[in-house]
Design an enzyme around this catalytic site. Structure first.
Site, PDB file in Angstrom:
ATOM      1  N   GLU A 194       0.855  -1.188   0.000  1.00  0.00           N
ATOM      2  CA  GLU A 194       0.000   0.000   0.000  1.00  0.00           C
ATOM      3  C   GLU A 194       0.890   1.238   0.000  1.00  0.00           C
ATOM      4  O   GLU A 194       2.092   1.134   0.279  1.00  0.00           O
ATOM      5  CB  GLU A 194      -0.876  -0.008   1.257  1.00  0.00           C
ATOM      6  CG  GLU A 194      -1.802  -1.208   1.297  1.00  0.00           C
ATOM      7  CD  GLU A 194      -2.788  -1.167   2.443  1.00  0.00           C
ATOM      8  OE1 GLU A 194      -2.799  -0.184   3.220  1.00  0.00           O
ATOM      9  OE2 GLU A 194      -3.560  -2.137   2.547  1.00  0.00           O
ATOM     10  N   GLU A 438       9.202  -8.380  -3.763  1.00  0.00           N
ATOM     11  CA  GLU A 438       9.179  -9.646  -2.990  1.00  0.00           C
ATOM     12  C   GLU A 438      10.136  -9.617  -1.804  1.00  0.00           C
ATOM     13  O   GLU A 438      10.709 -10.628  -1.431  1.00  0.00           O
ATOM     14  CB  GLU A 438       9.509 -10.840  -3.897  1.00  0.00           C
ATOM     15  CG  GLU A 438       8.313 -11.341  -4.682  1.00  0.00           C
ATOM     16  CD  GLU A 438       8.376 -12.821  -4.984  1.00  0.00           C
ATOM     17  OE1 GLU A 438       9.473 -13.391  -4.973  1.00  0.00           O
ATOM     18  OE2 GLU A 438       7.317 -13.400  -5.219  1.00  0.00           O
TER      19      GLU A 438
HETATM   20  S1  MYA Z   1       4.679  -8.531  -3.296  1.00  0.00           S
HETATM   21  C1  MYA Z   1       5.111  -7.533  -1.967  1.00  0.00           C
HETATM   22  C2  MYA Z   1       6.298  -8.040  -1.272  1.00  0.00           C
HETATM   23  N1  MYA Z   1       6.389  -7.467   0.012  1.00  0.00           N
HETATM   24  C3  MYA Z   1       7.254  -7.954   0.865  1.00  0.00           C
HETATM   25  O1  MYA Z   1       7.974  -8.895   0.569  1.00  0.00           O
HETATM   26  C4  MYA Z   1       7.237  -7.323   2.186  1.00  0.00           C
HETATM   27  C5  MYA Z   1       8.543  -7.500   2.883  1.00  0.00           C
HETATM   28  N2  MYA Z   1       8.305  -7.499   4.305  1.00  0.00           N
HETATM   29  C6  MYA Z   1       8.250  -8.624   5.024  1.00  0.00           C
HETATM   30  O2  MYA Z   1       8.466  -9.711   4.541  1.00  0.00           O
HETATM   31  C7  MYA Z   1       7.909  -8.528   6.481  1.00  0.00           C
HETATM   32  O3  MYA Z   1       7.127  -7.396   6.699  1.00  0.00           O
HETATM   33  C8  MYA Z   1       9.141  -8.524   7.392  1.00  0.00           C
HETATM   34  C9  MYA Z   1       8.642  -8.752   8.820  1.00  0.00           C
HETATM   35  C10 MYA Z   1      10.060  -9.675   7.122  1.00  0.00           C
HETATM   36  C11 MYA Z   1       9.894  -7.261   7.185  1.00  0.00           C
HETATM   37  N3  MYA Z   1       8.451 -16.182   7.352  1.00  0.00           N
HETATM   38  O4  MYA Z   1       7.516  -8.671  13.952  1.00  0.00           O
HETATM   39  P1  MYA Z   1       7.906  -9.412  12.702  1.00  0.00           P
HETATM   40  C12 MYA Z   1       6.713 -13.884  11.455  1.00  0.00           C
HETATM   41  C13 MYA Z   1       7.788 -16.698   8.403  1.00  0.00           C
HETATM   42  O5  MYA Z   1       9.320  -9.631  12.442  1.00  0.00           O
HETATM   43  P2  MYA Z   1       7.576  -7.330  10.863  1.00  0.00           P
HETATM   44  C14 MYA Z   1       5.768  -8.201  -4.518  1.00  0.00           C
HETATM   45  O6  MYA Z   1       6.689  -7.468  -4.407  1.00  0.00           O
HETATM   46  C15 MYA Z   1       7.605 -13.705  12.642  1.00  0.00           C
HETATM   47  O7  MYA Z   1       8.266 -14.888  12.960  1.00  0.00           O
HETATM   48  N4  MYA Z   1       7.401 -15.948   9.413  1.00  0.00           N
HETATM   49  O8  MYA Z   1       7.253  -8.735  11.427  1.00  0.00           O
HETATM   50  C16 MYA Z   1       5.416  -8.973  -5.738  1.00  0.00           C
HETATM   51  C17 MYA Z   1       6.616 -13.287  13.686  1.00  0.00           C
HETATM   52  O9  MYA Z   1       5.967 -14.442  14.137  1.00  0.00           O
HETATM   53  P3  MYA Z   1       5.811 -14.717  15.704  1.00  0.00           P
HETATM   54  C18 MYA Z   1       7.693 -14.652   9.374  1.00  0.00           C
HETATM   55  O10 MYA Z   1       8.559  -6.615  11.681  1.00  0.00           O
HETATM   56  C19 MYA Z   1       6.168  -8.627  -6.952  1.00  0.00           C
HETATM   57  C20 MYA Z   1       5.583 -12.462  12.924  1.00  0.00           C
HETATM   58  O11 MYA Z   1       5.704 -12.903  11.576  1.00  0.00           O
HETATM   59  C21 MYA Z   1       8.382 -14.049   8.314  1.00  0.00           C
HETATM   60  O12 MYA Z   1       6.273  -6.693  10.629  1.00  0.00           O
HETATM   61  C22 MYA Z   1       5.841  -9.572  -8.060  1.00  0.00           C
HETATM   62  C23 MYA Z   1       5.847 -10.992  13.003  1.00  0.00           C
HETATM   63  O13 MYA Z   1       7.211 -10.809  12.686  1.00  0.00           O
HETATM   64  C24 MYA Z   1       8.752 -14.877   7.264  1.00  0.00           C
HETATM   65  N5  MYA Z   1       9.373 -14.413   6.181  1.00  0.00           N
HETATM   66  O14 MYA Z   1       8.262  -7.588   9.416  1.00  0.00           O
HETATM   67  C25 MYA Z   1       6.801 -10.701  -8.079  1.00  0.00           C
HETATM   68  N6  MYA Z   1       8.516 -12.722   8.557  1.00  0.00           N
HETATM   69  O15 MYA Z   1       5.016 -13.569  16.240  1.00  0.00           O
HETATM   70  C26 MYA Z   1       6.434 -11.692  -9.091  1.00  0.00           C
HETATM   71  C27 MYA Z   1       7.946 -12.521   9.735  1.00  0.00           C
HETATM   72  O16 MYA Z   1       5.109 -16.029  15.781  1.00  0.00           O
HETATM   73  C28 MYA Z   1       7.047 -13.005  -8.742  1.00  0.00           C
HETATM   74  N7  MYA Z   1       7.442 -13.674  10.223  1.00  0.00           N
HETATM   75  O17 MYA Z   1       7.215 -14.759  16.232  1.00  0.00           O
HETATM   76  C29 MYA Z   1       8.172 -13.360  -9.627  1.00  0.00           C
HETATM   77  C30 MYA Z   1       8.651 -14.718  -9.334  1.00  0.00           C
HETATM   78  C31 MYA Z   1       9.725 -15.137 -10.244  1.00  0.00           C
HETATM   79  C32 MYA Z   1       9.299 -15.324 -11.665  1.00  0.00           C
HETATM   80  C33 MYA Z   1       8.810 -16.681 -11.956  1.00  0.00           C
HETATM   81  C34 MYA Z   1       8.748 -16.947 -13.433  1.00  0.00           C
HETATM   82  C35 MYA Z   1       8.309 -18.278 -13.723  1.00  0.00           C
END
Ligand code: MYA
Length: 630
Positions: A194, A438
């Site tokens: 967003e 991503e």
């Molecule tokens: S889509 C948009 C992409 N956006 C993002 O990737 C956002 C990046 N931010 C984040 O990932 C999170 O906000 C971060 C956490 C990591 C910064 N796995 O307090 P927290 C759990 C499992 O640390 P935050 C796009 O771009 C954590 O353990 N759990 O969270 C598409 C905790 O759990 P608990 C996780 O400080 C483009 C809870 O969440 C993970 O807010 C198109 C809270 O954690 C994790 N990773 O920030 C692409 N992270 O409370 C097309 C956190 O139980 C595709 N947690 O301890 C292309 C593909 C290739 C091509 C293919 C062709 C064939």
């Protein structure tokens, strides 16, 4: 964890690290375990190689031997699709035209649908090709070699757009949506980002409010930069919803994931964005105005949408590594074709050391990227749940390596590389976004380091607990003590020699030294910074960089040893790539780890803070012009 200005949210339990493990504090009165503590305790052994090296443990199941999970039949199925996919890219699709027109023409897209390319991982029963992650990765390589813009249309659709339905969908949701998105030309998108919420994915403001009868949610909000946003009729949308905390009874906003159909009403989108690269893919804002979502379209559990979002992203990231390994391969082919033929100073430029060095480095990066991606996809296919760190590492490594490889290919081609007709300038523009979307390289580095450190912290807590009752934990304590004692005096430590072919033992030793130093450094920084480690981003970056290079070493050591054991025709070359990587990467790891624990880091940090503050205040550089004395 990554709440960068509010580290309390993650409630990391680093207090254990305040004191040395063997100090009196280790025998202090036991703290009563809260439900939160219990919930945080690992329920089963974590099989992630990378998570475990943060706590100084070697868990090799995922990495040695190099996985080989496809049955002969699965290999044949994947191979049978390689040709049609190749033919699609050579005979039907035109990447340059897509880029020029900023759109893919309908006939090309239709051909892709007919190939089954939009439902590669959807089970056959729902009309898809029914492929697993590794088979999908093979096809991704072909996509990456030919057209990244089209790859995003394809990837946004299935790698994240409807992946949530595959991972979390109820049988009814799967029945209803999978046939459409696999074969009925219904596009999907993933709507998370967003205007005020990019890396901080949890801070989204879109809201969905439950109707009084509890049968619907009414969604309002807007999303930006949504790949396929202008095409998709089915979207995985994330919004805040009011939830009642089961323990306290308090009302709290928590993210819920929804499957939203455009046909629900109130869903519109903006014009396609004008972008630097991946122009062929559609990127648009998407708006939701009183969009009425049936309650049965909640994806996963209410209030657990953040986990749904991050797990979809975790699950899809290996695809990027596979895709970009294909892109790099293509760049290397273009660069070598040029270097083999171009004569300067009376000889082919391939004879110059500098060009040889560039080409070798490019191949090393490609080999490591590919080795990581397929190691991860195969671990996922054999049922592993612990791949989050590895996929994040592979995303960082592949997006940065592909950029370098493409840049070097352009450099080798010189002026010709700068011309549109070679196609490399398009690839370079397309590649730029991969380090951003991503999960940016920066946020993923913090994710890797902090997740690993949290795991190490939990282990230290376990050890502290064991010390409170040494009689019943003697074995555990003894093993830890002897591990520490031997590694302190330079004996014992990690030994990888059993996992590699004889000629790689020396190189495996480099990796082992790095792994031992990595575990010790993680513990040392935990001791030093305690929970404030969350604010030490430079230290965390050094740890993350070291971990990335270690994973590259391990993935290539494992794969090249397999190649040698199988006597593959490419084995010698693969071993050489691995040897070179091991020499270079181990040097970098040691530098990063030295930096992470160096006393000078804080002095440097203060200086950098001072410099940057001035620049921010001035909104630009702050120096008097070199010829202006006033
Ligand atoms: S889509 C948009 C992409 N956006 C993002 O990737 C956002 C990046 N931010 C984040 O990932 C999170 O906000 C971060 C956490 C990591 C910064 N796995 O307090 P927290 C759990 C499992 O640390 P935050 C796009 O771009 C954590 O353990 N759990 O969270 C598409 C905790 O759990 P608990 C996780 O400080 C483009 C809870 O969440 C993970 O807010 C198109 C809270 O954690 C994790 N990773 O920030 C692409 N992270 O409370 C097309 C956190 O139980 C595709 N947690 O301890 C292309 C593909 C290739 C091509 C293919 C062709 C064939």
């Amino acid at each position: 964890m990554l709440k960068l200005n509010n580290y309390g949210t993650r409630k990391l339990i680093f207090d254990v690290c305040k004191n040395r493990l063997y100090s009196a504090s280790a025998t202090a009165a036991p703290k009563v375990k809260t439900e939160h503590d219990v919930a945080k305790e690992p329920k089963r052994d974590n099989e992630s190689f990378m998570a475990n090296i943060f706590r100084g443990s070697l868990v090799t199941k995922q990495v040695f031997p190099y996985p080989d999970v496809l049955t002969l039949e699965q290999k044949e199925t994947a191979n049978s699709l390689l040709d049609p996919f190749q033919r699609f890219f050579t005979d039907v699709n035109n990447a340059a035209r897509n880029d020029e027109n900023s759109v893919i023409d309908p006939e090309t897209l239709k051909a892709l649908w007919e190939l089954g390319g939009m439902g590669i991982q959807v089970p056959n029963d729902y009309g898809g090709l029914g492929m697993n992650n590794t088979q999908y990765a093979r096809l991704c390589q072909i996509v990456g070699a030919h057209d990244l813009g089209l790859g995003i249309t394809l990837g946004a659709h299935q790698s994240i757009g409807f992946k949530g339905i595959l991972l979390y969908g109820t049988p009814e949701q799967k029945e209803k949506y999978l046939p459409k998105v696999a074969a009925e030309e219904v596009y999907a998108a993933f709507a998370l980002t967003e205007p005020s919420s990019g890396s901080d994915a949890n801070s989204i403001r879109s809201r969905a409010v439950k109707t009084a009868d509890g049968k619907h949610y009414i969604l309002n909000g807007s999303k930006i930069w949504i790949s396929n946003g202008g095409l998709a009729d089915v979207m995985t949308v994330f919004a805040q919803t009011e939830q009642i905390d089961k323990k306290t009874g308090e009302k709290k906003d928590k993210v819920t994931a929804f499957i939203v159909e455009r046909s629900f009403g109130g869903v519109t989108n903006g014009a396609p964005e004008k972008k630097m690269g991946i122009k062929a893919s559609n990127t648009a804002e998407v708006y939701f105005e009183d969009c009425k979502i049936p309650i049965e379209n909640v994806l996963g559990k209410e209030g657990e949408g953040f986990k749904v979002a991050v797990n979809i992203l975790n699950n899809g990231r290996f695809g990027m590594g596979a895709t970009l390994s294909g892109t790099m391969k293509k760049c290397i082919e273009i660069a070598t074709a040029h270097a083999n033929n171009r004569t300067q100073f009376g000889q082919k430029i391939k004879n110059f050391d500098t060009i040889q060095d560039k080409i070798a480095q490019m191949n090393i990066l490609q080999y490591a990227t590919e080795s990581m991606a397929f190691m991860i996809s195969q671990n996922m296919d054999s049922g592993s749940q612990d791949y989050h760190l590895e996929t994040a590492i592979s995303k960082i490594y592949s997006s940065e390596s592909a950029w370098t490889v493409c840049d070097e290919a352009i450099q080798i081609l010189g002026g010709m590389g700068f011309m549109k007709e070679t196609g490399l300038e398009r690839v370079m523009r397309d590649l730029r976004i991969f380090r951003i979307f991503e999960g940016t390289s920066e946020i993923l580095r913090l994710f890797v380091a902090l997740s690993g450190i949290q795991y190490a912290g939990n282990h230290l807590k376990e050890l502290q607990r064991a010390f409170r009752n040494p009689a019943s934990n003697l074995g555990f304590i003894f093993r830890e003590a002897s591990k520490r004692a031997t590694s302190t005096i330079g004996l014992g430590g990690t030994d990888l020699s059993a996992f590699v072919v004889p000629e790689m033992k020396e190189y495996a030793k480099n990796a082992a030294v790095c792994i031992d130093l990595f575990g010790r450094t993680t513990e040392a920084v935990l001791m030093k910074y305690n929970k404030n480690i969350i604010n030490e981003q430079i230290v965390l970056n050094h740890l993350a960089n070291a971990s990335i290079d270690i994973y590259a070493m391990i993935a290539t050591l494992s794969r090249s040893s397999r190649a040698a054991q199988l006597n593959l025709p490419t084995a010698e070359h693969e071993l050489n790539l691995t040897k070179a990587l091991s020499l270079q990467a181990s040097e970098r790891v040691i530098q990063h780890l030295k930096k992470a624990s160096s006393g000078q880091l804080q002095t440097e940090k203060k200086m950098i803070q001072k410099i940057s503050q001035k620049i921010f205040d001035e909104e630009g550089v702050h120096s008097t012009g070199p010829i202006d004395l006033n």
